[in-house]
Scaffold this active site. Structure first.
Site, PDB file in Angstrom:
ATOM      1  N   PRO A 290       0.812  -1.235   0.000  1.00 13.65           N
ATOM      2  CA  PRO A 290       0.000   0.000   0.000  1.00 13.65           C
ATOM      3  C   PRO A 290       0.840   1.277   0.000  1.00 13.65           C
ATOM      4  CG  PRO A 290      -0.088  -1.076   2.162  1.00 13.65           C
ATOM      5  CD  PRO A 290       0.751  -1.954   1.292  1.00 13.65           C
ATOM      6  N   LYS A 294      -1.876   1.987  -4.797  1.00 14.77           N
ATOM      7  CA  LYS A 294      -2.171   1.587  -6.182  1.00 14.77           C
ATOM      8  C   LYS A 294      -3.179   0.448  -6.300  1.00 14.77           C
ATOM      9  CE  LYS A 294       1.058   4.069  -8.322  1.00 14.77           C
ATOM     10  NZ  LYS A 294       0.586   5.354  -8.833  1.00 14.77           N
ATOM     11  N   TYR A 385       3.019   8.737  -9.067  1.00 10.40           N
ATOM     12  CA  TYR A 385       2.223   8.682  -7.838  1.00 10.40           C
ATOM     13  C   TYR A 385       0.728   8.601  -8.151  1.00 10.40           C
ATOM     14  CZ  TYR A 385       1.045  10.047  -3.010  1.00 10.40           C
ATOM     15  OH  TYR A 385       0.572  10.083  -1.714  1.00 10.40           O
TER      16      TYR A 385
END
Ligand code: FAD
Length: 388
Positions: A290, A294, A385
């Site tokens: 985590p 994603k 990101y």
């Protein structure tokens, strides 16, 4: 068409198939209330929001989702903020709790006439190389049953029947244990900062992520093997204050801790994702740590690609997209894995986070400095990101 699992992957797939006129049924091990209240992810990428919006699945999301675009790093050298919504691909996140998204997707699926069997556990998938694969199940009364379909989509997570049914020789199992664990906490407390908070501290990593105006997720790096209830609530808040450097930047808003989970940071990718008429998507296909938020986004991307491919095969008689499904997903999965791995290194000074060597600590310091000072690195960070 039978879908195993009513998580984000299974429900997006089911909704998209119904819209394409393909009859499908979802078999879900848990009860209706369980899936509506299972709190997990919350940060949705722009692509994910696009998939949901294009298919009319974004009513709750567009009404209650909050745009989010800033992260703040707190380190021994001070703090810095990145407005990733203005960097790289210039895409913000939308914060919308996963359980609310699941509830919306479920309502939409049922509203469109979709069939779902709760409390029905898939046990195994059979005859995947033939034209009519089947799924054996245990129904809510504990009785055995069997479902047959033209295709079976395994969206039943990392411990589901889809994975279990693969022939050992037919699949390559790529695994990495990153050697780091997080104590994941959900607190009935408003967010304490207007950013995702990443604290890099000699005691270990701490994270802060808003979920809604009155719920916040926190993470505390912990020794692998730590029990979720090992620390009292007061110890948890004190340690969060220490690692988030509350003395310098202000205390965290405390509240009741309503969920605790220890998450081992692991990666786990199966190749290929298609085995005859059995197709894997979401956590069933690949598990990602985590650290870069994603998992749910990949699950929805894969569900979209799979819905496209199945529609081409079942409605238009074109099998080519189904043949490409596995490779297309794996391109995205490996890119996300690579970035997630980079994030783990940024936040924990792996390998051996707890006993990290001075060399690893210096490397991490340099990586953080590049992120703080280099516009090119910031653009790269932002693109990865938010992207899937
Ligand atoms: P799941 O959501 O796991 O759904 C699978 C479904 O299958 C479940 O409903 C399960 O009950 C059912 N099932 C299982 N076995 C069977 C069976 N044998 N028969 C029938 N049904 C079965 N991701 C992000 O993108 N952003 C985040 O911020 C983020 N934060 C997270 C925080 C935590 C604490 C955790 C644990 C995960 C987080 N993730 C995050 C990851 C994300 O939640 C998952 O990647 C996502 O839920 C995957 O969706 P899925 O549909 O593939 O699987």
């Amino acid at each position: 068409m039978v879908i195993l699992g009513a998580g984000p992957a299974g429900l997006v797939l089911g909704n998209l198939l119904l819209r394409a006129g393909i009859d499908c049924a979802i078999l879900e091990r848990s009860g209706r209330d369980d899936i509506r209240h299972r709190q997990r992810a919350g940060f949705l990428a722009a692509h994910t929001v696009g998939v949901l919006a294009r298919n009319g699945l974004d009513e709750g999301l567009s009404r209650y989702g909050q745009e989010h675009r800033v992260c703040e790093f707190r380190t021994v050298d001070g703090r810095f903020r990145l407005d990733y919504g203005r960097l790289g691909a210039k895409e913000p996140h939308t914060v919308y709790p996963q359980h609310r998204l699941v509830a919306d997707l479920l309502d939409s699926f049922l509203g469109a006439g979709g069939r779902i069997r709760f409390d029905t556990e898939a046990l195994a998938v059979h005859d995947t190389d033939g034209p009519a694969p089947s799924v054996t199940v245990r129904d809510p009364d504990g009785h055995p049953g069997r479902w047959q379909a033209r295709y079976v989509a395994a969206c039943d997570g990392q411990h589901g029947a889809g994975r279990r049914s693969l022939r050992p020789g037919a699949v390559r199992h790529n695994r990495r244990d990153h050697g780091v664990s997080w104590l994941g906490l959900l607190a009935e407390a408003p967010p304490s900062l207007d950013a995702v908070g990443y604290a890099v501290h000699p005691h270990g990593f701490a994270g802060h992520m808003a979920r809604s105006t009155d719920i916040t997720r926190y993470y505390l790096q912990c020794t692998p093997g730590t029990r979720a209830d090992a620390w009292s609530d007061t110890c948890v808040w004190d340690e969060l204050d220490t690692r988030m450097r509350a003395a310098d930047y202000g205390p965290l808003t405390r509240g009741r801790i309503v969920q605790r989970t220890v998450v081992g940071l692991r990666s786990d990718v199966l190749e290929p994702l298609r085995h005859g008429r059995l197709l894997l998507a979401g956590d069933a296909a690949a598990l990602i740590s985590p650290s870069a938020a994603k998992g749910a986004n990949l699950a929805i991307l894969e569900a979209e690609l799979l819905a496209h491919a199945l529609t081409a095969a079942l409605v238009h008689g074109d099998a080519a997209p189904l043949d490409r499904y596995s490779d297309r997903c794996l391109t995205h999965i490996w890119r996300a894995q690579e970035f997630s791995h980079w994030m783990i290194g940024l936040l924990h000074a792996v390998p051996g986070a707890e006993g990290a060597s001075p060399f690893e600590e210096r490397m991490r310091g340099s990586r953080l400095a590049a992120l703080r000072d280099s516009p090119t690195t910031q653009d790269w960070f932002a693109e990865n990101y938010v992207g899937v």
